[in-house]
Design a protein around this motif. Structure first.
Motif, PDB file in Angstrom:
ATOM      1  N   THR A   1      -3.933  -6.710  -4.565  1.00 25.24           N
ATOM      2  CA  THR A   1      -2.572  -6.495  -4.073  1.00 25.24           C
ATOM      3  C   THR A   1      -1.936  -7.834  -3.735  1.00 25.24           C
ATOM      4  OG1 THR A   1      -3.174  -4.342  -3.167  1.00 25.24           O
ATOM      5  CG2 THR A   1      -1.153  -5.357  -2.344  1.00 25.24           C
ATOM      6  N   LEU A   2      -0.772  -8.082  -4.327  1.00 25.03           N
ATOM      7  CA  LEU A   2      -0.027  -9.310  -4.073  1.00 25.03           C
ATOM      8  C   LEU A   2       1.239  -8.972  -3.299  1.00 25.03           C
ATOM      9  CD1 LEU A   2      -0.325 -10.972  -7.595  1.00 25.03           C
ATOM     10  CD2 LEU A   2      -1.753 -11.397  -5.592  1.00 25.03           C
ATOM     11  N   ARG A   3       1.682  -9.889  -2.458  1.00 22.76           N
ATOM     12  CA  ARG A   3       2.854  -9.649  -1.620  1.00 22.76           C
ATOM     13  C   ARG A   3       3.817 -10.836  -1.712  1.00 22.76           C
ATOM     14  NH1 ARG A   3      -1.643  -8.162   1.313  1.00 22.76           N
ATOM     15  NH2 ARG A   3      -1.749  -5.960   1.901  1.00 22.76           N
ATOM     16  N   LEU A   4       5.083 -10.515  -1.527  1.00 17.68           N
ATOM     17  CA  LEU A   4       6.106 -11.549  -1.442  1.00 17.68           C
ATOM     18  C   LEU A   4       7.343 -10.958  -0.781  1.00 17.68           C
ATOM     19  CD1 LEU A   4       6.916 -14.493  -2.236  1.00 17.68           C
ATOM     20  CD2 LEU A   4       8.062 -13.473  -4.218  1.00 17.68           C
ATOM     21  N   SER A   5       7.686 -11.478   0.403  1.00 13.92           N
ATOM     22  CA  SER A   5       8.898 -11.077   1.133  1.00 13.92           C
ATOM     23  C   SER A   5       9.010  -9.555   1.279  1.00 13.92           C
ATOM     24  CB  SER A   5      10.148 -11.615   0.416  1.00 13.92           C
ATOM     25  OG  SER A   5      10.089 -13.019   0.321  1.00 13.92           O
ATOM     26  N   GLY A   6       7.930  -8.942   1.708  1.00  8.26           N
ATOM     27  CA  GLY A   6       7.939  -7.505   1.944  1.00  8.26           C
ATOM     28  C   GLY A   6       7.636  -6.662   0.722  1.00  8.26           C
ATOM     29  N   ARG A   7       7.636  -7.262  -0.452  1.00  8.60           N
ATOM     30  CA  ARG A   7       7.314  -6.517  -1.675  1.00  8.60           C
ATOM     31  C   ARG A   7       5.815  -6.551  -1.928  1.00  8.60           C
ATOM     32  NH1 ARG A   7      10.129  -9.517  -6.218  1.00  8.60           N
ATOM     33  NH2 ARG A   7       9.029  -7.942  -7.439  1.00  8.60           N
ATOM     34  N   GLU A   8       5.307  -5.489  -2.543  1.00  8.13           N
ATOM     35  CA  GLU A   8       3.903  -5.421  -2.924  1.00  8.13           C
ATOM     36  C   GLU A   8       3.799  -4.974  -4.378  1.00  8.13           C
ATOM     37  OE1 GLU A   8       1.493  -2.999  -0.468  1.00  8.13           O
ATOM     38  OE2 GLU A   8       1.720  -4.239   1.337  1.00  8.13           O
ATOM     39  N   PHE A   9       2.878  -5.588  -5.095  1.00  8.06           N
ATOM     40  CA  PHE A   9       2.595  -5.148  -6.464  1.00  8.06           C
ATOM     41  C   PHE A   9       1.157  -5.523  -6.780  1.00  8.06           C
ATOM     42  CE2 PHE A   9       5.033  -9.063  -6.297  1.00  8.06           C
ATOM     43  CZ  PHE A   9       4.228  -9.983  -6.947  1.00  8.06           C
ATOM     44  N   ARG A  10       0.590  -4.847  -7.756  1.00 10.88           N
ATOM     45  CA  ARG A  10      -0.834  -4.990  -8.052  1.00 10.88           C
ATOM     46  C   ARG A  10      -1.062  -5.893  -9.256  1.00 10.88           C
ATOM     47  NH1 ARG A  10      -4.094  -2.202  -5.081  1.00 10.88           N
ATOM     48  NH2 ARG A  10      -3.332  -0.463  -3.818  1.00 10.88           N
ATOM     49  N   TRP A  11      -2.095  -6.688  -9.120  1.00  9.32           N
ATOM     50  CA  TRP A  11      -2.573  -7.548 -10.210  1.00  9.32           C
ATOM     51  C   TRP A  11      -3.791  -6.868 -10.806  1.00  9.32           C
ATOM     52  CZ3 TRP A  11      -5.356 -12.861  -9.276  1.00  9.32           C
ATOM     53  CH2 TRP A  11      -5.632 -13.457 -10.523  1.00  9.32           C
ATOM     54  N   ALA A  12      -3.615  -6.257 -11.981  1.00 10.53           N
ATOM     55  CA  ALA A  12      -4.654  -5.428 -12.570  1.00 10.53           C
ATOM     56  C   ALA A  12      -5.812  -6.272 -13.090  1.00 10.53           C
ATOM     57  CB  ALA A  12      -4.063  -4.591 -13.704  1.00 10.53           C
ATOM     58  N   VAL A  13      -6.949  -5.619 -13.245  1.00  9.40           N
ATOM     59  CA  VAL A  13      -8.148  -6.284 -13.759  1.00  9.40           C
ATOM     60  C   VAL A  13      -7.892  -6.732 -15.206  1.00  9.40           C
ATOM     61  CG1 VAL A  13     -10.581  -5.981 -14.333  1.00  9.40           C
ATOM     62  CG2 VAL A  13      -9.633  -4.907 -12.275  1.00  9.40           C
ATOM     63  N   GLY A  14      -8.207  -7.982 -15.495  1.00 10.42           N
ATOM     64  CA  GLY A  14      -8.024  -8.523 -16.836  1.00 10.42           C
ATOM     65  C   GLY A  14      -6.600  -8.910 -17.181  1.00 10.42           C
ATOM     66  N   GLU A  15      -5.670  -8.758 -16.239  1.00 12.14           N
ATOM     67  CA  GLU A  15      -4.262  -9.071 -16.491  1.00 12.14           C
ATOM     68  C   GLU A  15      -3.968 -10.532 -16.167  1.00 12.14           C
ATOM     69  OE1 GLU A  15       0.147  -7.223 -15.389  1.00 12.14           O
ATOM     70  OE2 GLU A  15      -1.517  -6.997 -13.985  1.00 12.14           O
ATOM     71  N   SER A  16      -3.065 -11.154 -16.960  1.00 12.63           N
ATOM     72  CA  SER A  16      -2.658 -12.531 -16.705  1.00 12.63           C
ATOM     73  C   SER A  16      -1.791 -12.587 -15.449  1.00 12.63           C
ATOM     74  CB  SER A  16      -1.880 -13.080 -17.907  1.00 12.63           C
ATOM     75  OG  SER A  16      -1.266 -14.312 -17.586  1.00 12.63           O
TER      76      SER A  16
END
Length: 661
Positions: A133-148
């Motif tokens: 899980t990555l965050r920036l200024s209140g936003r969250e999004f996922r960095w999937a396995v094997g993804e750049s």
């Protein structure tokens, strides 16, 4: 620049990310999983050196790579480089000393370094067993396995851009020795240009410099023919001038091939198609095709099935290209041709010179818009074609777009020559076209990028004042990287998908070459105007690349490609058009009688066509030392592979004997 031999690291790549958010009580926001912090950590793990610079509205990550890091990336990419024994081998860091260095002494060229940077930056993937899980200024999004990671952040808008940075030391050196060096008006440090910008730009400026030097001869002769009154000998002078110009152009292109071959040998570039320009067959990249046995097994054991698959692919690709060419040709005939003829007719009817000049300006602006629109349509058509590699796709685009420009540039002039036979009007049209087109291209080269840069700086300052609520004076940009970010990219007017800004520079040169060659007998002074323009163009284009634009993304190229074929075509066209001009001069009554003078012109035309194609046999395309070096390298490679094969066979026989004993 590679960080070798104790040199300081040079930051060559920049990444634009949002500024760090400030807390209300002061200090920077710190939260676990901040995507920018994760990105910086991952870049450091890849062996890259990061320098963080805070600008007015964004933050910039300046990326540098030591020689060892670049070497590891080159080994992973299996970049083939020439060795000291004359063989191209995949790079290995352990044997780095065996590989030839670049003209500036560095181990890797700018194109190779850029590929390594891309591999290192975009090769950061999530190797964990679960998503992060990555965050920036209140936003969250996922960095999937094997993804750049970088591609994920680009899709989320976190990374706004990744672009090359200028090297200040080398940039200032090129400004001194190239852009501001007016002592020798055609001198250019070609090796430095190649080392800094890459092979494609290096080859272009080498061709432009040679073309400009060779232009001195027709400029001097054309000036004499235009200004000196030879009286009754004028009808003899023009055919001689015509013959000399055609031979000059044919020799220019033939000697350019020799110079091109010498450049490639000096830069250690083999004119071959590399894996990055992969062919496509049955949906696979040519470089990733299986060996013949596996391919036959996949297609079946019957050779006929294999043959049918290749033939089906070949003819389907030809059909798609032919279909798109027909679409472009019909569009020119049905849409552009009536517009061109209407302009030519209005120009002939209007009596005021001022109105003619205004009409020409409006006409050129309209057709410039039409041509750019047609170029974008051509890009969409090419994306539906099956081309063998990126170079073929780019050449297909060049031919289609040049067809549009060829029609709009010359059809009105042909109208004046063949229908009205009005040489006074023809000279006026040529003068206006040359002057207006050269002014237009000069303004496009110099003014437009600067205006874009100024407007972007104004928007950033306005945004900064709005955020801070400050009413202070002019806000200054303190970081060089932010200034470079605001500069326009070196892109083609029809889009950057297949071509960069050299497309427009080559197009300008080809249109000029066609204009002065095809109507040489009507206006010999055009060579003087073109020479002056090219001398100025070398410096203005150098300033554009070094000052007003970002550092271009390097592109692989070994020759000027399709533009050489276009120049060859224009020479053939100039033989036909100048013969028609001479016929009009001799046959003033328009009866087209085959008198001795007209018969001589037809004979000259046929002889020149034979000479044009015969010169390719008389002048070798490669210098002798290049051929000798190539033969020597091939011999060394054969000897090495033969010895290796003998050792392998001997080792296998010995092992079999030991087992049998």
């Amino acid at each position: 620049m590679n960080g070798s031999n104790g040199e300081d690291l040079v930051h060559e790549i920049a990444m634009v990310v949002p500024k760090r958010v400030q807390r209300e009580g002061g200090g920077e926001e710190e939260e676990g999983g901040n995507c920018v912090e994760v990105l910086v950590d991952e870049l450091n793990k890849r062996g890259l050196a990061i320098d963080r610079v805070v600008g007015l509205t964004d933050e910039f990550l300046k990326v540098a790579a030591p020689r060892e890091t670049l070497g590891s990336a080159a080994a992973e990419l299996q970049i083939r480089k020439p060795t000291r024994v004359g063989i191209d081998l995949p790079f290995e860091m352990d044997g780095a000393e065996a590989f030839l260095t670049q003209p500036d002494g560095s181990l890797f060229s700018w194109f190779e370094r850029f590929r390594c940077y891309q591999h290192l930056i975009y090769g950061i993937v999530n190797n964990c067993s679960s998503d992060i899980t990555l965050r920036l200024s209140g936003r969250e999004f996922r960095w999937a396995v094997g993804e750049s990671l970088v591609r994920r952040l680009e899709s989320e808008g976190v990374i706004k851009q990744v672009f090359p940075l200028h090297d200040e030391l080398k940039r200032k050196e090129l400004l001194r020795t190239w852009a501001f060096d007016w002592l020798d008006f055609t001198h250019q440090p070609i090796d430095q240009i190649y080392s800094y910008f890459g092979a494609k730009i290096g080859v272009y400026f080498s061709f432009l410099g040679m073309y400009t030097r060779w232009m001195i001869f027709p400029a001097v002769v054309g000036f004499i023919v235009q200004m000196v009154d030879f009286g009754y000998l004028q009808f003899l002078v023009l055919p001689i001038f015509f013959i000399s110009i055609i031979l000059w152009a044919a020799l220019l292109l033939q000697f350019w091939k020799r110079k091109n071959a010498a450049l490639l040998a000096r830069w250690h570039i083999n004119h071959t198609i590399g894996p990055s320009q992969g062919y496509k067959f049955l949906g696979m990249e040519w470089s990733s095709l299986p060996c013949p046995k596996e391919l036959i097994k996949k297609l079946g054991n019957e050779k006929t099935r294999e043959k049918e698959a290749y033939q089906r692919y070949e003819w389907f690709a030809y059909f798609k290209r032919f279909r798109n060419d027909v679409i472009v040709i019909l569009s020119i005939i049905c849409l552009q041709l009536p517009f061109e003829l209407a302009y030519a007719h209005l120009y002939e009817v209007i009596t005021s010179d001022i109105l003619k000049f205004v009409l020409t300006v409006i006409y050129l602006l309209i057709i410039e818009y039409f041509n750019r629109f047609g170029g974008k349509i051509s890009v969409k058509l090419i994306n539906r074609e099956i081309n063998e590699n990126a170079e073929y796709r780019a050449n297909s685009l060049i031919y289609k777009v040049f067809g549009l420009y060829f029609m709009q540039t010359y059809i009105g002039i042909f109208y004046h020559v063949l229908l009205h036979r009005n040489f006074k009007t023809l000279r006026q049209v040529l003068i206006q076209r040359l002057i207006i087109s050269q002014v237009f291209w000069t303004l496009m080269d110099g003014s437009l990028p600067y205006l874009k840069y100024s407007y972007r700086k104004y928007r950033v300052r306005k945004k900064k004042k709005k955020e801070t609520g400050s009413s202070m004076g002019k806000i200054q940009f303190n970081s060089r990287v932010e200034k470079e970010y605001l500069k326009p990219a070196y892109s083609a007017s029809i889009g950057a998908e297949l071509e960069d800004g050299l497309f427009d520079d080559f197009l300008e040169l080809a249109l000029q070459f066609g204009m002065i060659m095809m109507f040489a007998c009507a206006f010999p002074l055009a060579f003087v105007i073109a020479t002056v323009n090219n001398v100025m163009g070398i410096r203005t284009k150098a300033l554009k690349l070094l000052v007003t634009l970002r550092r271009p993304v390097p592109r692989a190229a070994a020759t000027i490609g399709a533009w050489l074929n276009i120049c060859q075509f224009l020479i053939v066209m100039s033989i036909c058009t100048n013969s028609a001009l001479l016929v009009c001069l001799y046959d003033r009554e328009g009866k087209w009688k085959i008198e001795p003078g007209l018969a001589a012109i037809l004979l000259i035309e046929h002889i020149l066509l034979l000479l044009k194609f015969g010169l390719s046999r008389l002048v070798p395309e490669e210098p002798a030392w290049v051929r000798a070096s190539r033969v020597k390298n091939v011999t060394q490679a054969q000897d090495m592979y033969s010895k290796q094969l003998l050792r392998t066979i001997s080792g296998e026989i010995s092992s079999v004997k030991k087992k049998s004993e």
